[in-house]
Scaffold this motif. Structure first.
Motif, PDB file in Angstrom:
ATOM      1  N   ALA A 288       0.826  -1.210   0.000  1.00 26.19           N
ATOM      2  CA  ALA A 288       0.000   0.000   0.000  1.00 26.19           C
ATOM      3  C   ALA A 288       0.859   1.257   0.000  1.00 26.19           C
ATOM      4  N   VAL A 289       1.918   1.260   0.803  1.00 22.44           N
ATOM      5  CA  VAL A 289       2.807   2.431   0.850  1.00 22.44           C
ATOM      6  C   VAL A 289       3.465   2.658  -0.502  1.00 22.44           C
ATOM      7  N   VAL A 290       3.976   1.586  -1.094  1.00 22.99           N
ATOM      8  CA  VAL A 290       4.699   1.715  -2.356  1.00 22.99           C
ATOM      9  C   VAL A 290       3.741   2.010  -3.512  1.00 22.99           C
ATOM     10  N   LEU A 293       3.275   5.604  -3.581  1.00 20.86           N
ATOM     11  CA  LEU A 293       4.497   6.237  -4.086  1.00 20.86           C
ATOM     12  C   LEU A 293       4.558   6.167  -5.608  1.00 20.86           C
ATOM     13  N   CYS A 294       4.262   5.009  -6.165  1.00 21.54           N
ATOM     14  CA  CYS A 294       4.280   4.849  -7.621  1.00 21.54           C
ATOM     15  C   CYS A 294       3.218   5.722  -8.286  1.00 21.54           C
ATOM     16  N   GLU A 366      11.712  -2.704  -6.313  1.00 22.38           N
ATOM     17  CA  GLU A 366      11.071  -3.523  -7.342  1.00 22.38           C
ATOM     18  C   GLU A 366       9.972  -2.764  -8.080  1.00 22.38           C
ATOM     19  N   LYS A 367       9.076  -2.122  -7.323  1.00 17.83           N
ATOM     20  CA  LYS A 367       7.905  -1.510  -7.946  1.00 17.83           C
ATOM     21  C   LYS A 367       8.201  -0.142  -8.553  1.00 17.83           C
ATOM     22  N   ILE A 372       9.115   1.038 -13.020  1.00 20.33           N
ATOM     23  CA  ILE A 372       8.668   2.335 -13.540  1.00 20.33           C
ATOM     24  C   ILE A 372       9.837   3.199 -13.993  1.00 20.33           C
ATOM     25  N   VAL A 373      10.827   3.407 -13.106  1.00 18.66           N
ATOM     26  CA  VAL A 373      11.909   4.349 -13.428  1.00 18.66           C
ATOM     27  C   VAL A 373      12.827   3.803 -14.517  1.00 18.66           C
ATOM     28  N   GLN A 374      13.214   2.529 -14.407  1.00 19.31           N
ATOM     29  CA  GLN A 374      14.183   1.992 -15.369  1.00 19.31           C
ATOM     30  C   GLN A 374      13.700   2.079 -16.817  1.00 19.31           C
TER      31      GLN A 374
END
Length: 739
Positions: A288-290, A293-294, A366-367, A372-374
């Motif tokens: 939920a936190v990540v 963030l995403c 991972e998320k 996303i960033v890579q």
């Protein structure tokens, strides 16, 4: 309060009563609430204008008063027994869900919070308490932006405080619908074994009070079959304390969001390993936190200027809004929201139990980083590369937690640093990023160089080892077969450097000042400092120097700045146990091919083109090289700051690259009319002393200014790095041009 409570209770049962039956008064107030639903026909009257809030307050006061009168510690009184046995909290939860009368949900949240906070008897272990608590949490979590956010966050504050006091409560509060149905199917008692002894049997004489629950339930139509039967497995964990807190963290009300974040921080910092493991394995905490963030990352506009991203500082989770004194730009609020939540995630990982911290850091890697960033970093769109690189740099700048730093370094550099070969292709993300530093787009090159500069300032040894040290180990850049000099005066003078070829020397180049003969090396290594500093200060010829004509551009300023930066770098790397000197060479060891690594090769290639590159790019290249030179590792100092190193054939060092640049400069000077005057004018333009105007050969002239300043900066770094344990404070810095 107790005297007021006594007066109220006496008034309720009659002033002439010699004693008060607390249970009877308690039941009377509960009957008053249930009768309201039987007798009332006005569905629009707000709850706060009825007698419900007053009766709930009296019930709370009776529970607190009763507990204080108990002689046996830990024993539940008759009123508390009645509350538990007749499932009053369950009924109130249902009334709050129905929101009848209007505002009832707010009253229920307040009552739950006050009961759990003020009644000292442990309640959350009881099934008839933590089950309605779970239902109330789901009730709040299903209404984002509701009018009861203030009451909801107060409710979660009480729960998190109780969990911190007794981490074993975590499983009861987070277990969700699925565990409730499992308990019912196994026919567990209403209380848990550890508390069963404190609950009196229903036939106890003190409990013979009117049972209004069935009557009230029939009158209120609050017995919901769906909630009494076994819940479907798919409903487990749909909404609980974690999801409620995450939802409240997203509130538009700043105080509500901040309090929810503090509550979640309190929750993840529980000291119990079992509770921490439960948070990771059986709760939606990390996902939920990540996920939020995403979502915030993807809400940042893709067209942001990297300069705007770099300029936005001071954003923290406690003050997530962007500072008002900074210039506004489109997407600023979305950027500030993302950086504020990233800072909060970093703080969570720092304060959380180690089990939770590791799991949350891995989830971020991972998320966010990988998924996303890579792809954005490797995208064909230059704007995507620019924005993602600048955002990643901003994240690194805010990153403090060791666990998340470890994951970020592994994401950027890999987990197994090995010396690279010259023909290695860009198989890793790090190789692609190094390639971006030498991109056709100067803006991408500058932005990626800033990323590496930020990375070099992080307290993680693998950064400098992966980028530089793994290629320098073994000292294969030093020529074999000849003994190493005992002192620097035994080595070549500047004019005898093999990189000063005959053609170079014939191009009217003459060092600005030949280093004076050095005395024998002192025990404190001062001669070495003299030789090295003079080599850099004298490298740029007099006709290419302009700093002497202006104030505040002297060498002393660089010494002062370098000293502070070196002390900071030394304290950061002190735990890594680096050696004080390089490993002695074996003169009989055969020479092996040396490759400086892709990172240093890129920097040297960029440095060799300093006279052809834009001013801003040159500043960033020299800034990264200065950061590298500050590291107190003997191999770095030898390879980057020792002008007298006996290089193996085909190898180059930073000094040899600078020598070649000077040779190229002397050739170009001949083709620029009025070179000294134009060079001085350009320096004044860069310092803002005269209006900027376009000149012929402006890129060359700006490159010369950067070159002169960079040589002074390297001299200052060398000065503060010797002797090995830092500069002697009683030494005065050398005058510019000589020591």
């Amino acid at each position: 309060m107790l005297s007021r409570l006594g007066a109220l209770l006496q008034e309720a049962v009659g002033a002439r009563e010699p004693s008060i039956d607390l249970l009877e008064a308690f039941v009377e107030h509960w009957k008053g609430i249930t009768h309201y639903y039987i007798e009332s026909t006005d569905e629009n009257t707000p709850a706060k204008k009825t007698d419900i809030p007053w009766r709930l307050k009296q019930m709370l006061d009776i529970l607190v008063y009763e507990e204080r009168q108990q002689t046996a510690a830990g024993e539940a009184g008759p009123c508390l027994e009645y509350l538990l046995q007749h499932k009053i909290l369950e009924t109130l939860c249902t009334l709050g869900k129905a929101e009848y009368p209007p505002g009832m949900r707010q009253q229920v949240f307040q009552f739950f919070s006050k009961v759990l906070a003020q009644v000292q008897h442990p309640l959350l272990h009881y099934l008839n308490v933590h089950r309605p608590v779970q239902k109330l949490l789901r009730l709040g979590g299903t209404v984002p932006g509701s009018q009861t956010e203030k009451e909801e966050v107060q409710f979660t504050t009480v729960l998190c405080s109780k969990i911190q006091q007794d981490p074993a409560l975590l499983t009861y509060i987070l277990e969700g619908k699925k565990i409730v149905s499992r308990k019912k199917s196994s026919k567990e008692p209403t209380t848990l074994p550890r508390e069963a002894a404190s609950i009196q049997d229903k036939d106890h004489p003190r409990s013979k009070a009117p049972d209004t629950s069935p009557c009230g339930a029939r009158a209120l139509s609050t017995q919901l079959p769906a909630e009494r039967e076994e819940e479907p497995d798919g409903a487990a964990g749909e909404s609980n304390l974690i999801t409620s807190l995450i939802g409240l963290c997203k509130s538009k009300k700043g105080r509500v969001a901040l309090k929810a974040q503090e509550n979640l921080l309190l929750l993840v910092s529980v000291a119990s390993p079992a509770a921490a493991t439960y948070l990771v394995q059986s709760s939606p905490c990390c996902p939920a936190v990540v996920e939020h963030l995403c979502h915030l990352y993807q809400s940042v506009p893709p067209f942001l200027d990297p300069a705007d991203i770099a300029a936005l500082e001071g954003v923290s989770w406690r003050l997530p809004s962007a500072p008002s004194d900074e210039a506004s730009f489109p997407g600023k609020d979305a950027l500030a929201a993302f950086l504020g939540w990233f800072d909060y995630c970093d703080h969570l990982i720092t304060e959380a139990h180690m089990v939770v911290a590791d799991a949350l850091a891995k989830a971020v890697a991972e998320k966010l980083f990988m998924e996303i960033v890579q792809p954005h970093l490797l995208h064909v769109s230059e704007q995507s590369v620019l924005t993602s690189t600048a955002l990643l740099t901003a994240m690194l700048r805010q990153l403090r937690s060791p666990a998340l730093l470890r994951e970020a370094v592994a994401f950027l550099l890999g987990t197994d640093p090995q010396a690279a070969a010259p023909d290695d292709g860009p198989r890793t993300l790090c190789a692609h990023l190094i390639g971006h530093c030498d991109h056709l787009s100067d803006e991408i090159s500058i932005t990626t160089l800033r990323l590496f500069e930020e990375l070099l300032q992080k307290p993680h040894e693998q950064v400098i080892r992966s980028l530089v040290l793994c290629n320098l180990e073994g000292r294969h850049y030093v020529a074999r077969g000849s003994p190493e000099p005992e002192s620097y005066e035994d080595t070549l003078d500047l004019e005898e450097d093999p990189y000063f070829t005959d053609g170079f020397l014939n191009s009217s180049f003459h060092p600005s000042a030949k280093p004076p003969p050095a005395p024998a090396t002192n025990s404190d290594g001062k001669t070495a400092v003299t030789e090295i500093v003079n080599s850099f200060l004298c490298l740029v010829p007099e006709e290419a120097k302009t700093s002497a004509f202006l104030e505040e551009t002297g060498y002393d300023t660089y010494v002062h700045d370098a000293y502070g930066l070196f002390q900071e770098c030394s304290s950061r790397v002190a735990p890594w146990g680096w050696p004080l000197g390089p490993t002695p060479l074996d003169p009989h060891e055969p020479e092996r091919p040396f490759f400086e690594g892709h990172f240093l090769r890129m920097l040297f290639d960029r440095m060799s083109r300093i006279l052809e590159q834009p001013y801003s790019l040159n500043l960033q290249v020299t800034s990264v090289l200065s950061r590298l030179a500050l590291f107190p590792h003997p191999l770095i100092h030898e390879y980057l700051l020792d002008p007298y190193i006996n290089l193996a054939p085909g190898c180059r060092s930073l000094f040899s690259v600078l020598v070649r640049v000077i040779g190229d400069l002397m050739q170009r000077i001949q083709r620029v009319p009025q070179f000294p005057g134009k060079l001085l004018l350009v320096r004044k333009q860069l310092m803002g002393q005269v209006p900027g105007e376009q000149l012929d050969h402006q890129t060359l002239l700006q490159g010369v200014v950067v070159l002169e300043e960079f040589c002074k900066e390297l001299a200052a770094i060398a000065f503060v790095k010797f002797p090995p344990h830092g500069p002697h404070l009683h030494r005065s810095s050398p005058r510019e041009g000589h020591v």
